[in-house]
Every structure is written in structure tokens, then in C-alpha cells.
Design a protein around this motif. Structure first.
Motif, short mmCIF file in Angstrom:
data_model
loop_
_atom_site.label_atom_id
_atom_site.label_comp_id
_atom_site.label_asym_id
_atom_site.label_seq_id
_atom_site.Cartn_x
_atom_site.Cartn_y
_atom_site.Cartn_z
N ALA A 176 1.13 7.12 -7.93
CA ALA A 176 1.45 6.10 -6.95
C ALA A 176 3.14 6.49 -6.45
O ALA A 176 3.28 6.36 -5.42
CB ALA A 176 1.37 4.73 -7.38
N PHE A 177 3.82 6.56 -7.54
CA PHE A 177 5.25 6.81 -7.03
C PHE A 177 5.44 7.92 -6.15
O PHE A 177 6.24 8.02 -5.17
CB PHE A 177 6.21 6.60 -8.30
CG PHE A 177 7.52 6.87 -8.05
CD1 PHE A 177 8.51 5.90 -7.88
CD2 PHE A 177 8.19 8.04 -8.24
CE1 PHE A 177 9.71 5.88 -7.40
CE2 PHE A 177 9.54 8.23 -7.52
CZ PHE A 177 10.21 7.15 -7.20
N ARG A 178 4.82 8.96 -6.61
CA ARG A 178 5.09 10.39 -5.93
C ARG A 178 4.52 10.31 -4.40
O ARG A 178 5.16 10.91 -3.51
CB ARG A 178 4.31 11.31 -6.55
CG ARG A 178 5.09 11.65 -8.10
CD ARG A 178 4.71 13.28 -8.53
NE ARG A 178 3.07 13.03 -8.94
CZ ARG A 178 2.31 12.58 -9.99
NH1 ARG A 178 3.55 12.10 -10.80
NH2 ARG A 178 1.27 12.67 -10.16
N TYR A 179 3.39 9.58 -4.49
CA TYR A 179 2.86 9.32 -2.88
C TYR A 179 3.80 8.74 -2.26
O TYR A 179 4.09 9.03 -1.04
CB TYR A 179 1.56 8.67 -2.95
CG TYR A 179 0.99 8.23 -1.60
CD1 TYR A 179 0.67 9.06 -0.49
CD2 TYR A 179 0.98 6.92 -1.56
CE1 TYR A 179 0.56 8.73 0.65
CE2 TYR A 179 0.73 6.46 -0.01
CZ TYR A 179 0.61 7.36 1.07
OH TYR A 179 0.17 6.87 2.21
N LEU A 180 4.53 7.48 -2.62
CA LEU A 180 5.19 6.57 -1.92
C LEU A 180 6.42 7.19 -1.57
O LEU A 180 7.08 7.11 -0.58
CB LEU A 180 5.42 5.08 -2.68
CG LEU A 180 4.23 4.49 -2.81
CD1 LEU A 180 4.32 3.15 -3.60
CD2 LEU A 180 3.55 4.08 -1.26
N ALA A 181 6.99 7.96 -2.55
CA ALA A 181 8.31 8.68 -2.42
C ALA A 181 8.39 9.81 -1.15
O ALA A 181 9.17 10.09 -0.35
CB ALA A 181 8.90 9.26 -3.67
N ASP A 182 7.04 10.56 -1.04
CA ASP A 182 6.98 11.28 0.00
C ASP A 182 6.77 10.54 1.48
O ASP A 182 7.17 11.01 2.39
CB ASP A 182 5.66 12.03 -0.38
CG ASP A 182 5.65 13.07 0.73
OD1 ASP A 182 6.41 14.00 1.04
OD2 ASP A 182 4.22 13.27 1.21
N ARG A 183 5.86 9.49 1.30
CA ARG A 183 5.95 8.59 2.49
C ARG A 183 7.21 7.98 3.00
O ARG A 183 7.37 7.96 4.38
CB ARG A 183 4.87 7.54 2.01
CG ARG A 183 4.68 6.33 2.93
CD ARG A 183 3.60 6.31 3.76
NE ARG A 183 3.28 5.08 4.37
CZ ARG A 183 3.81 4.20 4.93
NH1 ARG A 183 5.10 4.55 5.58
NH2 ARG A 183 3.25 3.16 5.40
N PHE A 184 7.93 7.36 2.17
CA PHE A 184 8.94 6.50 2.46
C PHE A 184 10.50 7.42 2.20
O PHE A 184 11.34 6.98 3.06
CB PHE A 184 9.29 5.42 1.81
CG PHE A 184 8.16 4.60 2.18
CD1 PHE A 184 8.14 3.40 3.06
CD2 PHE A 184 6.97 4.43 1.50
CE1 PHE A 184 7.46 2.46 3.44
CE2 PHE A 184 5.89 3.60 1.62
CZ PHE A 184 6.02 2.69 2.70
N GLU A 185 10.72 8.41 1.70
CA GLU A 185 11.76 9.33 1.59
C GLU A 185 13.22 8.51 1.14
O GLU A 185 13.94 8.44 1.75
CB GLU A 185 11.93 10.30 2.67
CG GLU A 185 10.97 11.10 3.12
CD GLU A 185 11.11 11.79 4.22
OE1 GLU A 185 12.18 11.71 5.12
OE2 GLU A 185 10.38 12.82 4.71
N PRO A 186 12.94 7.62 -0.08
CA PRO A 186 14.08 6.67 -0.24
C PRO A 186 15.14 7.52 -0.80
O PRO A 186 14.95 8.56 -1.43
CB PRO A 186 13.32 5.77 -1.43
CG PRO A 186 12.13 6.74 -2.04
CD PRO A 186 11.84 7.69 -1.03
N GLU A 187 16.29 6.67 -0.81
CA GLU A 187 17.52 7.21 -1.35
C GLU A 187 17.51 6.77 -2.76
O GLU A 187 18.02 7.45 -3.87
CB GLU A 187 18.71 6.46 -0.91
CG GLU A 187 19.25 6.99 0.36
CD GLU A 187 18.54 6.51 1.84
OE1 GLU A 187 19.08 6.57 2.82
OE2 GLU A 187 17.79 5.43 1.35
N PHE A 188 16.65 5.59 -3.31
CA PHE A 188 16.53 5.20 -4.87
C PHE A 188 15.12 4.94 -5.14
O PHE A 188 14.40 4.63 -4.17
CB PHE A 188 17.22 3.83 -4.84
CG PHE A 188 16.98 3.24 -6.22
CD1 PHE A 188 17.37 3.70 -7.27
CD2 PHE A 188 16.42 2.08 -6.26
CE1 PHE A 188 17.38 3.08 -8.44
CE2 PHE A 188 16.13 1.49 -7.54
CZ PHE A 188 16.56 2.04 -8.56
#
Length: 537
Positions: A176-188
Motif C-alpha cells: 500500500a505504501f509503495r503504491y501511494l508513494a508512486d501515486r502522490f510523490e510525497p516529500e515525506f
């Protein structure tokens, strides 16, 4: 994954500590976590009092003590009533709210006490104390996660075999985290793994389970580092874990003998986590102190003439038949027959063992307070003196310290905590709020929380030779601010750890501190199997 990288990634491993990790490092079982520790700066991370999940993670992600953020355990109390804590009980800004204030985005997955999630720049999938299938931010995000990675659950399914079910949950967090990191491209980014704690509560004698779950976490860490490529990675735990080999003090039983507690039988008593975990949070039943039912009323009647499950249990233990009661008599019925604290008639009592303290029944504060307000300090000093003198049957001190809450909590919500704080000696002595017929006994749980967790920091600009001795839970949030290049809140209690550069303070605006009641239809039951709240069973 996109070409964008996360600036700073925080990996939360509940209960991780050197005594658990070092033997696994020696077996080369955790190569990714070991590399972070060896390549960066690392050391013990002293937790707070109390060192338990529901209060400690908010302290970590706000950088303030419970007296400022307002969460002291899994339950919040108003008078003699209670409510399961949720994110609105955390009345200080979480790190991701501060970052959003600076136009920086975050992805937060499975962090305890984050439901209902705030509206931030980024995404939040809540963890512990959230209902199963929780509301996420933005709206509809959980359905999107399901579509992308398949099944995602906050809590384990008790029908599935261990440790496989725990391993599946670990993998869900990472996916879930990897998908969301790719989706939102967050700084943190912040992803938390809870099963590294749960396994000790539910399967304390299965070191093979512990190793398998930690191996699964390490595999997820490796994939996270490879796909998210953070500039800086921080690994932190909320507390440690270890054996309890001394004694259990039944605090309310002791206070009853000393005349501070009055008892009653025949009621439903405090809520027990086990029935809550197994039905209410999963099935959507209303979370409340359960009714004793017909069997409970019968046992309650027997209790009123002196025949209680606690007394019967003592005899059954001697005969090796204690399990018979638990198999035949429903838990709610056993609670009804057992002695329970009569909160309104008592002077002081332990409401929840994980608070590590006593609440006092004060006139003008509690609905039916017994202690006149002018006598509050003298009665509290008397109780502190009585508790400080408690020794185990072996003649050892039961407590490392007993003191007023002001020594441990400060801030606008400090008065919502316990009145008297009790710190078990070396966290080897177990505390219980239950009545079991005797003041002392063996610890209910052979493994439980210790004060020292761990922290490790690695990556660009990190001083790997930095001395992290003396690191405290409150230091994590200001250190993350420094790693991200933003000023820390002036209300934070911690300091920036020496592995990263210092940062300025900033007078952050006050955030909305309105508390909303928890949606009781689905919460408490999921938490009970871990023994975080006793129900006089």
C-alpha cells in the motif's frame, strides 16, 4: 515507481529494540535493517511514560509529551465514562500536518491513532484504533488501494493461521505504501509495522513466529528502499519488548486492602478487549461495557454471598482446572461475578494498567468525588508513600518510582492523565487492574513492553558517527523536521538528534483541538487480544 524519490522515509517498527534485533542480526536474518543500522547512526530510543502504543506513537509523531497532545492510553475518560481514543483526541499537530502547512506532501500508512485522518497534502491510511475498512484521506482512497494491491486489512483475521496472517499484513503495509508513494510523490513517507509487537502479546513463546514476522518486515524494508529511494531513512520504535519474570501486582486488590478501593459485583465492569477485538470491531456491534446476561446475573448473585470466580479460580488453579471456567462460562458472565472497582465509592483506583498510574476520585472533578479538593495533595502524597513502600514477596522494590503526574506530564492536557504515576522496577514487574483473589501472582503476560526501543538514521547528509546516546521518543519529530529542512514547532519537547543538522523553531499556529467521539460500532474489540485492557476475567 516514478523517477521522483521520497526525501525522508520513516519506518516505524513497533516494539523493536536491541534485545530482539541483535540475535536476528547475528543470524543474518535482517540484512536490510542491519545495513541501515551499520551504515548510519543508531542507538537506543528511550520511550515515554507510559510506553504503550496508543500514547507513544502520538508522542513520536508530534514531538510532545502526553500532557500536550492529550492521549494517555487506548481509552479517554470523562468522569467514570470512557471512549476509545481517535485522532481527534490528539490535540497537537502531527508531523504531516506541519509539513502540509509548509506546502510539503506526505504519505502515512498504518500509523496508530490517525483515524479519522486530517485533510493534508498527500494520503493517510489509518492504523490501530481505526475501524476495519477505515475512512482514509482523500475520500475513496481505500477502494483505490484495494483495486491496486488486492486485499488490505488493518487488523488480523483470527480465522487465519499464524504467523502467515501477520506476514500477510506486513506485506499489505509495504504494498500500500509503495503504491501511494508512486501515486502522490510525497516529500515525506511514514509506514508502520504493528505485528512485530502483536506477536509477543499473542504468541509469547514462539520465537520462530517472531523471526518469520521480522524477516517479512525486513523484506518490505528492502523493497521500500529500492523502489522509493529515499534520501534519508529513519527507523524508530515506540518502545521495547522483553520478558517479565518477576511478579504481577494486582493494584486494585492492593488498594482494596489498604482501604482506598471499594468494590462491587454483579455489574458489567470495565470493557474487556478480547470480546471487543473478536466481534465489535469486525462485526460492527456497538462498543460499550457489555451486559452480563443471564449467566452473569446468576454468577453476580452467587458473588453477593461470597462465591466469586476469583475465589473459585484459586481453587481450580490448584486442581489444574482453571481453563474449565473460561471454556464453559462466557467472559461477560465471569466479569459480572468478579469483584470490580466501584469507581464512585472509591478514593483512588487503577483504571487501566497501561496508564501506569492511579486516578483519584475528587469532589468537583468526578461526578461523585469522595476526596475534598483541599485534601487532594495530602491524600495523593499519602498514596504515593504507601505505593513507594511496596515490596514483592522476594523483598524487592515493586516500583522504580512513584510520583505525581506533574513529574511526567506537562501541558494543557496534563490534568487528563492519572493523578499518581507508578513506574515498575526495571519494567520486569507486571501491573494488573484485575481482582484475582491475591495481591501478588505471576505476570499475566510473559512478554511485555520495555522502556528502550531503537532508532537508526542513514542517508544523505547523515553523520553516521553521531552519538545517539540519550535519544528520546520526543526527539524523532524535530529530527525529521531537520532532515526535511523545515523549522520545528516551538511546542515540541524533543531536540534534533546529532545525526542531522540543527533547525530553527517556528511558532506554529494552534490546530483545532475539538474532540469527536469514536465511532463505537467497530473499534474496541480488535485491541483486546493484546491484553491492553482488563475486564476482571
Amino acid at each position: 515507481m516514478s523517477d521522483e524519490t521520497i526525501d525522508t522515509l520513516l519506518i516505524g517498527i513497533d516494539a523493536a529494540c536491541a534485545p530482539i534485533l541483535d540475535p536476528l542480526f547475528e543470524k543474518d536474518a535482517l540484512p536490510n535493517l542491519e545495513a541501515i543500522v551499520e551504515d548510519g547512526a543508531s542507538g537506543p530510543l528511550e520511550s515515554q511514560i507510559p510506553p504503550w502504543t496508543a500514547s507513544a506513537w502520538p508522542s513520536l509523531y508530534t514531538g510532545v509529551n502526553p500532557g500536550k497532545h492529550g492521549v494517555f492510553g487506548f481509552l479517554a475518560y470523562e468522569g467514570y465514562d470512557w471512549d476509545v481514543v481517535n485522532a481527534t483526541h490528539v490535540r497537537e499537530a502531527a508531523l504531516w500536518e506541519l509539513l502540509s502547512h509548509h506546502d510539503m506532501s506526505s504519505v502515512v500508512v498504518n500509523v496508530p491513532v490517525t483515524a479519522p485522518p486530517p485533510e493534508i497534502d498527500g494520503a493517510v491510511v489509518p492504523g490501530y484504533t481505526a475501524p476495519e475498512n477505515p475512512a482514509c484521506h482523500p475520500d475513496g482512497l481505500l477502494s483505490e488501494v484495494h483495486e491496486e494491491i488486492g486485499e488490505y486489512r488493518v487488523y488480523p483475521d483470527p480465522e487465519r493461521e499464524q504467523p502467515g496472517e501477520y506476514v500477510d499484513l506486513v506485506r499489505m503495509r509495504g504494498a500500500a505504501f509503495r503504491y501511494l508513494a508512486d501515486r502522490f510523490e510525497p516529500e515525506f513517507g511514514f509506514v508502520q509495522f504493528q505485528q512485530t509487537d502483536s506477536v509477543f502479546h499473542e504468541h509469547p513463546d514462539r520465537q520462530d513466529y517472531v523471526e518469520e514476522i521480522y524477516r517479512a518486515v525486513d523484506e518490505e524494508i528492502g523493497t521500500l528502499l529500492e523502489e522509493c529511494d529515499p534520501d534519508t531513512v529513519v527507523v524508530a520504535s515506540d518502545h521495547g519488548m522483553g520478558p517479565y519474570e518477576k511478579y504481577e501486582l494486582r493494584v486494585n486488590e492492593f488498594l482494596d486492602e489498604k482501604g482506598y478501593v471499594e468494590t462491587t459485583t454483579g455489574g458489567s465492569g470495565m470493557p474487556a478487549w478480547l470480546p471487543m477485538l473478536n466481534s465489535q470491531l469486525r462485526e460492527g456491534e456497538e462498543a460499550r461495557a457489555p451486559s452480563p446476561g443471564l449467566a452473569g446475573r446468576a454468577i453476580g448473585a452467587a458473588a453477593r454471598v461470597g462465591i466469586t470466580p476469583a475465589r473459585a479460580g484459586k481453587a481450580l488453579r490448584a486442581a489444574g482446572l482453571e481453563g474449565l471456567v473460561k471454556r464453559v462460562v462466557p467472559a461477560d458472565a465471569r466479569r459480572a461475578g468478579n469483584e470490580q472497582v466501584d469507581f464512585a465509592e472509591s478514593t483512588a483506583y487503577m483504571r487501566s494498567r497501561i496508564e501506569l498510574g492511579l486516578r483519584m476520585n475528587v469532589e468537583g472533578r468526578e461526578p461523585e468525588g469522595k476526596i475534598p479538593e483541599p485534601e487532594y495533595e495530602s491524600v495523593r502524597e499519602e498514596i504515593i508513600e504507601v505505593l513507594s513502600a511496596v515490596e514483592t514477596p522476594d523483598g524487592e522494590a515493586m516500583f522504580e518510582a512513584v510520583g505525581p503526574r506533574e513529574e511526567y506530564f506537562w501541558g494543557p492536557h496534563a490534568d487528563e492523565g492519572v493523578d499518581v504515576v507508578m513506574v515498575p522496577n526495571e519494567f520486569e514487574q507486571f501491573l494488573s487492574a484485575d481482582f484475582k483473589g491475591e495481591v501478588f501472582g505471576p505476570p499475566t503476560e510473559p512478554y511485555n513492553h520495555k522502556l528502550d526501543g531503537m532508532v537508526a538514521i542513514a542517508g544523505e547528509g547523515v553523520d553516521s558517527d553521531a552519538d545517539l546516546s540519550g535519544a528520546h521518543l520526543f526527539d524523532v519529530a524535530p529530527t525529521l523536521c531537520a532532515a526535511l529542512g523545515v523549522p520545528r514547532s516551538d511546542r515540541m519537547d524533543g531536540d534534533v538528534l546529532g545525526a542531522v543538522g540543527p533547525t530553527d523553531e517556528y511558532d506554529y499556529p494552534e490546530f483545532d483541538g475539538t474532540v469527536r467521539e469514536t465511532d463505537d460500532e467497530e473499534i474496541e474489540d480488535r485491541l483486546s487480544a493484546l491484553g491492553y485492557l482488563e475486564g476482571n476475567e
